[in-house]
Design a protein around this motif. Structure first.
Motif, short mmCIF file in Angstrom:
data_model
loop_
_atom_site.label_atom_id
_atom_site.label_comp_id
_atom_site.label_asym_id
_atom_site.label_seq_id
_atom_site.Cartn_x
_atom_site.Cartn_y
_atom_site.Cartn_z
N VAL A 118 9.29 0.97 -10.76
CA VAL A 118 7.99 1.47 -10.70
C VAL A 118 7.47 1.66 -9.59
O VAL A 118 6.87 3.08 -9.34
CB VAL A 118 7.32 0.45 -11.69
CG1 VAL A 118 5.83 1.02 -11.96
CG2 VAL A 118 7.69 0.26 -13.09
N LEU A 119 6.93 0.93 -8.77
CA LEU A 119 6.08 0.99 -7.16
C LEU A 119 7.23 1.61 -6.35
O LEU A 119 8.44 1.52 -6.20
CB LEU A 119 5.72 -0.24 -7.04
CG LEU A 119 5.20 -1.26 -8.14
CD1 LEU A 119 4.63 -2.33 -7.52
CD2 LEU A 119 4.05 -0.48 -8.73
N ARG A 120 6.55 2.43 -5.55
CA ARG A 120 7.23 3.32 -4.37
C ARG A 120 7.58 2.19 -3.45
O ARG A 120 6.80 0.89 -3.38
CB ARG A 120 6.36 4.03 -3.64
CG ARG A 120 5.04 3.89 -3.14
CD ARG A 120 4.44 4.95 -2.64
NE ARG A 120 3.10 4.84 -1.66
CZ ARG A 120 2.02 4.39 -1.98
NH1 ARG A 120 1.66 4.46 -3.56
NH2 ARG A 120 1.09 4.28 -1.23
N ASP A 121 8.63 2.08 -2.57
CA ASP A 121 9.11 1.15 -1.59
C ASP A 121 8.24 0.56 -0.65
O ASP A 121 8.13 -0.32 -0.20
CB ASP A 121 10.28 1.62 -0.97
CG ASP A 121 11.49 2.06 -1.74
OD1 ASP A 121 11.42 1.49 -3.05
OD2 ASP A 121 12.66 2.78 -1.39
N TYR A 122 7.09 1.43 -0.41
CA TYR A 122 5.97 0.93 0.39
C TYR A 122 5.56 -0.49 0.11
O TYR A 122 4.80 -1.17 0.85
CB TYR A 122 4.71 1.94 0.84
CG TYR A 122 4.04 1.65 2.00
CD1 TYR A 122 4.44 1.29 3.28
CD2 TYR A 122 2.65 1.79 1.63
CE1 TYR A 122 3.29 1.18 4.14
CE2 TYR A 122 1.68 1.24 2.77
CZ TYR A 122 2.00 1.20 3.96
OH TYR A 122 1.24 0.74 5.06
N ALA A 123 5.18 -0.68 -1.19
CA ALA A 123 4.96 -1.85 -1.97
C ALA A 123 5.86 -3.08 -1.39
O ALA A 123 5.40 -4.12 -1.14
CB ALA A 123 4.96 -1.97 -3.29
N GLY A 124 6.79 -2.94 -0.69
CA GLY A 124 7.87 -3.90 -0.34
C GLY A 124 7.24 -4.38 1.36
O GLY A 124 8.10 -5.49 1.84
N SER A 125 6.36 -3.80 1.82
CA SER A 125 5.95 -4.28 3.00
C SER A 125 5.40 -5.65 3.14
O SER A 125 5.79 -6.46 4.00
CB SER A 125 4.61 -3.10 3.56
OG SER A 125 5.21 -1.77 3.69
N ASN A 126 4.60 -5.93 2.22
CA ASN A 126 3.81 -7.28 2.02
C ASN A 126 3.16 -7.28 0.72
O ASN A 126 2.73 -6.21 0.13
CB ASN A 126 2.93 -7.77 3.39
CG ASN A 126 1.89 -6.70 3.66
OD1 ASN A 126 1.10 -6.15 2.49
ND2 ASN A 126 2.07 -5.87 4.66
N LEU A 127 2.50 -8.49 0.51
CA LEU A 127 1.97 -8.43 -0.91
C LEU A 127 0.73 -7.95 -0.83
O LEU A 127 0.14 -7.62 -1.85
CB LEU A 127 1.51 -9.92 -1.16
CG LEU A 127 2.70 -10.78 -1.71
CD1 LEU A 127 2.19 -12.23 -2.15
CD2 LEU A 127 3.90 -10.21 -2.78
N ILE A 128 -0.01 -7.66 0.07
CA ILE A 128 -1.32 -6.94 0.49
C ILE A 128 -1.13 -5.56 0.01
O ILE A 128 -1.77 -4.80 -0.78
CB ILE A 128 -1.93 -7.14 1.77
CG1 ILE A 128 -2.45 -8.36 1.91
CG2 ILE A 128 -3.09 -6.12 1.79
CD1 ILE A 128 -2.87 -8.68 3.42
N GLU A 129 -0.02 -4.91 0.38
CA GLU A 129 0.31 -3.44 0.37
C GLU A 129 0.80 -3.39 -1.29
O GLU A 129 0.75 -2.30 -1.93
CB GLU A 129 1.39 -3.12 1.20
CG GLU A 129 1.03 -2.85 2.59
CD GLU A 129 -0.14 -1.76 2.66
OE1 GLU A 129 -0.35 -1.00 1.71
OE2 GLU A 129 -0.77 -1.63 3.91
N LEU A 130 1.69 -4.43 -1.57
CA LEU A 130 1.98 -4.18 -2.99
C LEU A 130 1.17 -4.39 -4.06
O LEU A 130 0.88 -3.50 -4.98
CB LEU A 130 3.01 -5.66 -3.42
CG LEU A 130 3.79 -5.61 -4.68
CD1 LEU A 130 5.15 -6.30 -4.53
CD2 LEU A 130 3.13 -6.18 -5.77
N PHE A 131 -0.16 -5.16 -3.57
CA PHE A 131 -1.43 -5.07 -4.64
C PHE A 131 -1.86 -3.85 -4.82
O PHE A 131 -2.40 -3.26 -5.71
CB PHE A 131 -2.58 -5.82 -3.95
CG PHE A 131 -3.63 -6.02 -5.13
CD1 PHE A 131 -3.74 -6.57 -6.21
CD2 PHE A 131 -4.61 -5.41 -4.38
CE1 PHE A 131 -4.70 -6.69 -6.92
CE2 PHE A 131 -6.12 -5.15 -5.18
CZ PHE A 131 -6.21 -5.92 -6.44
N SER A 132 -2.03 -2.95 -3.59
CA SER A 132 -2.78 -1.66 -3.34
C SER A 132 -1.89 -0.51 -4.10
O SER A 132 -2.43 0.33 -4.86
CB SER A 132 -3.13 -1.18 -2.19
OG SER A 132 -4.19 -2.01 -1.63
N VAL A 133 -0.60 -0.59 -3.78
CA VAL A 133 0.29 0.58 -4.44
C VAL A 133 0.33 0.30 -6.20
O VAL A 133 0.55 0.95 -6.90
CB VAL A 133 1.65 0.17 -3.91
CG1 VAL A 133 2.64 1.10 -4.81
CG2 VAL A 133 1.62 0.45 -2.27
#
Length: 245
Positions: free
Chosen positions: A189-204
């Motif tokens: 579902v989410l683009r791979d940028y969400a794998g940077s950290n949980l903060i980015e995962l939340f925004s993605v």
């Protein structure tokens, strides 16, 4: 429409509300799908944010009311089910005419939240594109305001947190599992940028939550539903996202 929003509505001129409605109906897909009653609430919340936020830009770039309204609508959208209307620590939004870079850094950015200056920076062309294409799970304004919610929630005392602690812990549990999936190349579902950290995962996740809610739920139901509880809304229910299933 709740009594509080009926009361707050009187603070704004009819011409201001009409102008805001015309902008939102042509630019915000979420607003377009709301029932009339919810539109009125959303409009008031958008105007509250617009009037109480310090918008700024470079002297040679004209920042219009339309731009401010569209950006404000992103915040109204992600907080529609929450008891908050503005940001307290990150209430300075700086809009740029193009991608930008910090001094002594060649990396071009379209947006960021500066923890030192407490300023939210956004490139207008990217903000605009995020609302023009409403089904690609890319929306810069939603993304950056997502960061703001996490940062402000963390900075607040326990009793004044934006998110209920139990709901936030449940989201973090499912977010961590999703993070591991991304790292193991099992992401759907989410683009791979969400794998940077949980903060980015939340925004993605926020971008996908609003722009591809059915796809999100079909593929990651537990993470999706944890966000429904966290944000107190379900965008699958277009006329009234506050009506939870």
């Amino acid at each position: 429409m709740k009594l509080i929003y009926k009361s707050l509505s009187y603070l704004f001129k009819s011409s201001t509300k009409e102008e805001c409605h015309k902008i939102l109906i042509n630019s915000n897909f979420y607003y377009e799908g709301l029932s009339q009653n919810k539109k009125e609430t959303f409009l008031v919340r958008t105007l509250i944010f617009r009037f109480r936020t310090n918008f700024d830009s470079k002297p040679d770039f004209i920042l219009t009311q339309k731009m401010k309204t569209i950006i404000s609508s992103a915040f109204a959208q992600i907080t529609f089910g929450l008891n908050m209307h503005t940001l307290s620590k990150f209430n300075h939004v700086f809009v740029t005419p193009s991608s930008y870079a910090y001094k002594h850094n060649n990396v071009l950015l379209d947006g960021d939240v500066n923890l030192r200056t407490k300023r939210v920076n956004m490139s207008w062309p990217t903000v605009k594109k995020g609302f023009e294409i409403n089904d690609d799970a890319l929306n810069l304004a939603i993304h950056e305001f997502g960061h703001c919610l996490i940062f402000e929630n963390t900075a607040r005392s326990y009793l004044s947190r934006i998110f209920k602690e139990s709901a936030f812990e449940k989201w973090k549990k499912h977010a961590h599992l999703k993070y591991l999936k991304i790292k193991n190349k099992e992401n759907v579902v989410l683009r791979d940028y969400a794998g940077s950290n949980l903060i980015e995962l939340f925004s993605v996740s926020l971008e996908t939550f609003f722009e591809k809610p059915h796809h999100f739920y079909d593929n990651e139901p537990e993470l999706f539903l944890s966000m429904v509880i966290l944000l107190n809304q379900d965008p699958r229910n277009k006329p009234n996202p506050l009506e939870l299933k």
